[in-house]
Design a protein around this motif. Structure first.
Motif, PDB file in Angstrom:
ATOM      1  N   ALA A  88       0.848  -1.198   0.000  1.00 36.18           N
ATOM      2  CA  ALA A  88       0.000   0.000   0.000  1.00 36.18           C
ATOM      3  C   ALA A  88       0.879   1.242   0.000  1.00 36.18           C
ATOM      4  O   ALA A  88       1.879   1.297   0.715  1.00 36.18           O
ATOM      5  N   PHE A  89       0.496   2.225  -0.815  1.00 34.85           N
ATOM      6  CA  PHE A  89       1.274   3.456  -0.947  1.00 34.85           C
ATOM      7  C   PHE A  89       0.400   4.650  -0.618  1.00 34.85           C
ATOM      8  O   PHE A  89      -0.695   4.802  -1.164  1.00 34.85           O
ATOM      9  N   ILE A  90       0.887   5.490   0.279  1.00 36.34           N
ATOM     10  CA  ILE A  90       0.161   6.686   0.707  1.00 36.34           C
ATOM     11  C   ILE A  90       0.933   7.902   0.218  1.00 36.34           C
ATOM     12  O   ILE A  90       2.067   8.152   0.646  1.00 36.34           O
ATOM     13  N   ALA A  91       0.345   8.644  -0.703  1.00 37.05           N
ATOM     14  CA  ALA A  91       1.014   9.813  -1.263  1.00 37.05           C
ATOM     15  C   ALA A  91      -0.029  10.760  -1.834  1.00 37.05           C
ATOM     16  O   ALA A  91      -1.179  10.373  -2.073  1.00 37.05           O
ATOM     17  N   GLU A  92       0.392  11.992  -2.084  1.00 35.83           N
ATOM     18  CA  GLU A  92      -0.485  12.948  -2.744  1.00 35.83           C
ATOM     19  C   GLU A  92      -0.809  12.416  -4.143  1.00 35.83           C
ATOM     20  O   GLU A  92       0.086  12.123  -4.922  1.00 35.83           O
ATOM     21  N   GLY A  93      -2.102  12.235  -4.418  1.00 34.35           N
ATOM     22  CA  GLY A  93      -2.488  11.709  -5.722  1.00 34.35           C
ATOM     23  C   GLY A  93      -2.762  10.221  -5.726  1.00 34.35           C
ATOM     24  O   GLY A  93      -3.089   9.657  -6.765  1.00 34.35           O
ATOM     25  N   GLY A  94      -2.606   9.557  -4.583  1.00 33.90           N
ATOM     26  CA  GLY A  94      -2.952   8.141  -4.495  1.00 33.90           C
ATOM     27  C   GLY A  94      -1.813   7.193  -4.792  1.00 33.90           C
ATOM     28  O   GLY A  94      -0.673   7.606  -4.984  1.00 33.90           O
ATOM     29  N   ARG A  95      -2.163   5.912  -4.877  1.00 37.49           N
ATOM     30  CA  ARG A  95      -1.131   4.872  -4.944  1.00 37.49           C
ATOM     31  C   ARG A  95      -0.317   4.902  -6.242  1.00 37.49           C
ATOM     32  O   ARG A  95       0.771   4.336  -6.300  1.00 37.49           O
ATOM     33  N   LYS A  96      -0.831   5.538  -7.300  1.00 35.22           N
ATOM     34  CA  LYS A  96      -0.103   5.605  -8.565  1.00 35.22           C
ATOM     35  C   LYS A  96       0.724   6.885  -8.687  1.00 35.22           C
ATOM     36  O   LYS A  96       1.322   7.162  -9.730  1.00 35.22           O
ATOM     37  N   SER A  97       0.786   7.640  -7.604  1.00 33.15           N
ATOM     38  CA  SER A  97       1.509   8.908  -7.607  1.00 33.15           C
ATOM     39  C   SER A  97       3.014   8.707  -7.808  1.00 33.15           C
ATOM     40  O   SER A  97       3.582   7.704  -7.386  1.00 33.15           O
ATOM     41  N   THR A  98       3.642   9.664  -8.468  1.00 36.96           N
ATOM     42  CA  THR A  98       5.102   9.664  -8.608  1.00 36.96           C
ATOM     43  C   THR A  98       5.756  10.596  -7.586  1.00 36.96           C
ATOM     44  O   THR A  98       6.956  10.838  -7.639  1.00 36.96           O
ATOM     45  N   LYS A  99       4.944  11.096  -6.658  1.00 37.94           N
ATOM     46  CA  LYS A  99       5.453  11.979  -5.605  1.00 37.94           C
ATOM     47  C   LYS A  99       6.019  11.143  -4.451  1.00 37.94           C
ATOM     48  O   LYS A  99       5.758   9.951  -4.340  1.00 37.94           O
ATOM     49  N   PRO A 100       6.776  11.769  -3.548  1.00 34.18           N
ATOM     50  CA  PRO A 100       7.255  11.047  -2.355  1.00 34.18           C
ATOM     51  C   PRO A 100       6.073  10.565  -1.523  1.00 34.18           C
ATOM     52  O   PRO A 100       5.010  11.208  -1.500  1.00 34.18           O
ATOM     53  N   GLY A 101       6.258   9.445  -0.835  1.00 34.60           N
ATOM     54  CA  GLY A 101       5.171   8.918  -0.031  1.00 34.60           C
ATOM     55  C   GLY A 101       5.616   7.866   0.964  1.00 34.60           C
ATOM     56  O   GLY A 101       6.825   7.721   1.241  1.00 34.60           O
ATOM     57  N   TYR A 102       4.640   7.149   1.467  1.00 38.90           N
ATOM     58  CA  TYR A 102       4.848   6.150   2.517  1.00 38.90           C
ATOM     59  C   TYR A 102       4.355   4.798   1.997  1.00 38.90           C
ATOM     60  O   TYR A 102       3.256   4.700   1.451  1.00 38.90           O
TER      61      TYR A 102
END
Length: 226
Positions: A88-102
């Motif tokens: 699971a990926f938490i980032a701005e823009g959701g799991r398909k985001s290319t931004k930094p995340g968790y």
């Protein structure tokens, strides 16, 4: 009481790794659905707790963070039809985001991990982050070389160039970090940690620790959009 991961969930993932076939999966579909639901319930509470320190957690739902269990085998020599983990990926823009995340990776046999940072950004974003690190090396080192950060994430990982990035000198003080093509902080987790009653705190502590890195990596990407 905080949400926990059930033992049955790891047991299902362990079996899936061993018996990775469409026939086996079809026979054990109820176990898969129970394990997925368990993971999503954990994510729902995780998002709620993250809102205290991470605004991007607002408005997101656990089910939308989870990657598909089905593998794309079209161009792979490995024809196993299913992933042997939940991610699971938490980032701005959701799991398909290319931004930094968790990122939270749930797998059996002590292969779970929590992670943060920026994974394989597009060329323009990669260039912007390298420039940010070059210009603000002391700030970057203050994050990734701090005692608290290293307690959770001993070193940064991610694919790196063997040569010097275009536009930078090999004697640049930041060259160690400029060679990265991804800046990832990864903390491995044992099955015992995953199944413990304080697993939620373990994940939250790691995510809090990695937030300054995510914020640093996000800033130059916001500047691109302006």
């Amino acid at each position: 009481m905080a949400a926990t991961i059930q033992k049955n969930t790891l047991e299902f993932l362990s079996s899936l790794k061993e018996y990775n076939s469409r026939e086996w999966f079809a026979e054990h579909k109820p176990a898969y659905e129970a394990a997925r639901k368990d993971f999503i319930l954990f994510l729902e509470e995780l998002l709620e707790n993250m809102q205290v320190f991470e605004p991007i957690a607002y408005g997101q739902q656990g089910k939308d963070l989870v990657f598909r269990i089905y593998r794309d085998v079209r161009f792979s020599h490995d024809k196993r039809p299913y992933k042997d983990h939940f991610g699971a990926f938490i980032a701005e823009g959701g799991r398909k985001s290319t931004k930094p995340g968790y990122y939270l990776h749930l797998a059996a046999n002590n292969q779970s991990f929590v992670a943060g940072g920026l994974w394989m950004p597009p060329a323009e974003d990669l260039k912007a982050v390298r420039q940010e690190i070059d210009y603000n090396l002391d700030t970057f080192k203050g994050i990734v070389e701090s005692i608290d950060f290293k307690k959770h994430f001993p070193e940064l990982s991610g694919e790196q160039l063997k040569t010097t990035p275009k536009g930078y000198d090999k004697d640049n003080p930041a060259i160690t970090y400029l060679r990265f093509k991804s800046w990832n902080a990864v903390k491995m987790l044992t099955d015992q940690e995953v199944l413990s009653s304080n697993f939620m705190d373990t994940v939250l502590d790691a995510f809090r620790t990695v937030k300054p890195l995510n914020d640093f990596l996000l800033q130059p990407l916001l500047d691109i959009g302006e």
